[in-house]
Design a protein around this motif. Structure first.
Motif, PDB file in Angstrom:
ATOM      1  N   SER A  10     -10.349   8.413 -36.611  1.00  0.00           N
ATOM      2  CA  SER A  10     -10.742   7.311 -37.330  1.00  0.00           C
ATOM      3  C   SER A  10     -12.294   6.806 -36.965  1.00  0.00           C
ATOM      4  O   SER A  10     -12.896   7.242 -36.113  1.00  0.00           O
ATOM      5  N   LYS A  11     -12.833   6.676 -38.175  1.00  0.00           N
ATOM      6  CA  LYS A  11     -14.215   6.162 -38.011  1.00  0.00           C
ATOM      7  C   LYS A  11     -14.283   4.869 -37.244  1.00  0.00           C
ATOM      8  O   LYS A  11     -14.040   3.927 -37.570  1.00  0.00           O
ATOM      9  N   GLU A  12     -15.144   5.089 -36.088  1.00  0.00           N
ATOM     10  CA  GLU A  12     -15.361   3.705 -35.281  1.00  0.00           C
ATOM     11  C   GLU A  12     -16.470   3.006 -35.798  1.00  0.00           C
ATOM     12  O   GLU A  12     -17.700   3.388 -36.254  1.00  0.00           O
ATOM     13  N   ARG A  13     -16.275   1.919 -35.998  1.00  0.00           N
ATOM     14  CA  ARG A  13     -17.245   0.638 -36.339  1.00  0.00           C
ATOM     15  C   ARG A  13     -17.816   0.027 -35.228  1.00  0.00           C
ATOM     16  O   ARG A  13     -17.046  -0.732 -34.491  1.00  0.00           O
ATOM     17  N   ASN A  14     -19.126  -0.014 -35.064  1.00  0.00           N
ATOM     18  CA  ASN A  14     -19.564  -0.708 -33.838  1.00  0.00           C
ATOM     19  C   ASN A  14     -20.235  -2.085 -34.626  1.00  0.00           C
ATOM     20  O   ASN A  14     -21.156  -1.954 -35.237  1.00  0.00           O
ATOM     21  N   GLU A  15     -19.586  -2.983 -34.161  1.00  0.00           N
ATOM     22  CA  GLU A  15     -19.753  -4.436 -34.756  1.00  0.00           C
ATOM     23  C   GLU A  15     -21.428  -4.938 -34.453  1.00  0.00           C
ATOM     24  O   GLU A  15     -21.623  -5.636 -34.747  1.00  0.00           O
ATOM     25  N   ASN A  16     -21.674  -4.372 -32.930  1.00  0.00           N
ATOM     26  CA  ASN A  16     -23.164  -4.764 -32.686  1.00  0.00           C
ATOM     27  C   ASN A  16     -24.313  -4.295 -33.240  1.00  0.00           C
ATOM     28  O   ASN A  16     -25.217  -4.606 -33.068  1.00  0.00           O
ATOM     29  N   ASN A  17     -24.110  -3.136 -34.185  1.00  0.00           N
ATOM     30  CA  ASN A  17     -25.124  -2.616 -34.860  1.00  0.00           C
ATOM     31  C   ASN A  17     -25.420  -3.325 -36.177  1.00  0.00           C
ATOM     32  O   ASN A  17     -24.558  -3.778 -36.876  1.00  0.00           O
ATOM     33  N   LYS A  40     -29.311  -6.699 -44.927  1.00  0.00           N
ATOM     34  CA  LYS A  40     -28.821  -6.833 -43.720  1.00  0.00           C
ATOM     35  C   LYS A  40     -27.469  -6.205 -43.798  1.00  0.00           C
ATOM     36  O   LYS A  40     -26.705  -6.955 -44.365  1.00  0.00           O
ATOM     37  N   ARG A  41     -27.104  -5.188 -42.975  1.00  0.00           N
ATOM     38  CA  ARG A  41     -25.476  -4.948 -42.958  1.00  0.00           C
ATOM     39  C   ARG A  41     -25.121  -4.938 -41.471  1.00  0.00           C
ATOM     40  O   ARG A  41     -25.653  -4.324 -40.593  1.00  0.00           O
ATOM     41  N   ARG A  42     -24.046  -5.529 -41.210  1.00  0.00           N
ATOM     42  CA  ARG A  42     -23.276  -5.583 -39.818  1.00  0.00           C
ATOM     43  C   ARG A  42     -21.710  -5.397 -40.124  1.00  0.00           C
ATOM     44  O   ARG A  42     -21.163  -6.371 -40.792  1.00  0.00           O
ATOM     45  N   GLY A  43     -21.278  -4.320 -39.686  1.00  0.00           N
ATOM     46  CA  GLY A  43     -19.699  -4.144 -39.869  1.00  0.00           C
ATOM     47  C   GLY A  43     -19.580  -4.047 -41.276  1.00  0.00           C
ATOM     48  O   GLY A  43     -20.012  -3.244 -42.127  1.00  0.00           O
ATOM     49  N   ILE A  44     -18.761  -4.876 -41.708  1.00  0.00           N
ATOM     50  CA  ILE A  44     -18.368  -4.764 -43.303  1.00  0.00           C
ATOM     51  C   ILE A  44     -19.104  -5.750 -43.981  1.00  0.00           C
ATOM     52  O   ILE A  44     -19.076  -6.002 -45.449  1.00  0.00           O
ATOM     53  N   LYS A  65     -38.112 -18.056 -47.166  1.00  0.00           N
ATOM     54  CA  LYS A  65     -37.306 -16.996 -47.745  1.00  0.00           C
ATOM     55  C   LYS A  65     -36.291 -17.665 -48.514  1.00  0.00           C
ATOM     56  O   LYS A  65     -35.846 -18.977 -48.294  1.00  0.00           O
ATOM     57  N   ASP A  66     -35.723 -16.959 -49.171  1.00  0.00           N
ATOM     58  CA  ASP A  66     -34.372 -17.256 -49.969  1.00  0.00           C
ATOM     59  C   ASP A  66     -33.149 -16.229 -49.828  1.00  0.00           C
ATOM     60  O   ASP A  66     -33.493 -15.177 -49.822  1.00  0.00           O
ATOM     61  N   LEU A  67     -32.075 -16.996 -49.622  1.00  0.00           N
ATOM     62  CA  LEU A  67     -30.844 -16.202 -49.635  1.00  0.00           C
ATOM     63  C   LEU A  67     -30.351 -15.956 -51.004  1.00  0.00           C
ATOM     64  O   LEU A  67     -30.147 -16.598 -51.774  1.00  0.00           O
ATOM     65  N   LEU A  68     -30.168 -14.385 -51.139  1.00  0.00           N
ATOM     66  CA  LEU A  68     -29.869 -13.904 -52.510  1.00  0.00           C
ATOM     67  C   LEU A  68     -28.233 -13.818 -52.665  1.00  0.00           C
ATOM     68  O   LEU A  68     -27.643 -14.195 -53.693  1.00  0.00           O
ATOM     69  N   PHE A  69     -27.537 -13.168 -51.494  1.00  0.00           N
ATOM     70  CA  PHE A  69     -26.097 -13.272 -51.463  1.00  0.00           C
ATOM     71  C   PHE A  69     -25.716 -12.952 -50.113  1.00  0.00           C
ATOM     72  O   PHE A  69     -26.491 -12.225 -49.168  1.00  0.00           O
ATOM     73  N   ILE A  70     -24.281 -13.260 -49.837  1.00  0.00           N
ATOM     74  CA  ILE A  70     -23.362 -12.799 -48.877  1.00  0.00           C
ATOM     75  C   ILE A  70     -22.339 -12.059 -49.094  1.00  0.00           C
ATOM     76  O   ILE A  70     -21.599 -12.840 -50.083  1.00  0.00           O
ATOM     77  N   GLY A  71     -21.962 -11.139 -48.478  1.00  0.00           N
ATOM     78  CA  GLY A  71     -20.745 -10.335 -48.922  1.00  0.00           C
ATOM     79  C   GLY A  71     -20.164  -9.811 -47.717  1.00  0.00           C
ATOM     80  O   GLY A  71     -20.368  -9.858 -46.748  1.00  0.00           O
TER      81      GLY A  71
END
Length: 71
Positions: A10-17, A40-44, A65-71
């Motif tokens: 399984s592909k390991e996800r490092n949530e700290n990156n 900026k991406r962290r995990g999913i 700055k302005d926030l465009l989206f969170i997903g």
């Protein structure tokens, strides 16, 4: 396969990156105002923001700055 064992991993996800992508750099015709979109991406999760800068006294200064989206 051909006598070799197949092991599924399984592909390991490092949530700290955090992965950062710079996109959509804009510089106006007077060269006094600019903006850049940062993703900026962290995990999913992902956050997209746009940062604004203004040139003053020969130096670029952060304006906000302005926030465009969170997903």
């Amino acid at each position: 396969m051909n006598g070799y064992p197949i092991n599924l991993v399984s592909k390991e996800r490092n949530e700290n990156n955090v992965s950062i992508q710079f996109a959509n750099f804009f510089l106006d015709n007077s060269n006094m105002n600019s903006s850049i979109t940062v993703i900026k991406r962290r995990g999913i999760g992902v956050i997209s923001e746009i940062y604004y800068f203004k040139k003053s006294d020969g130096r670029w200064k952060y304006e906000g700055k302005d926030l465009l989206f969170i997903g």
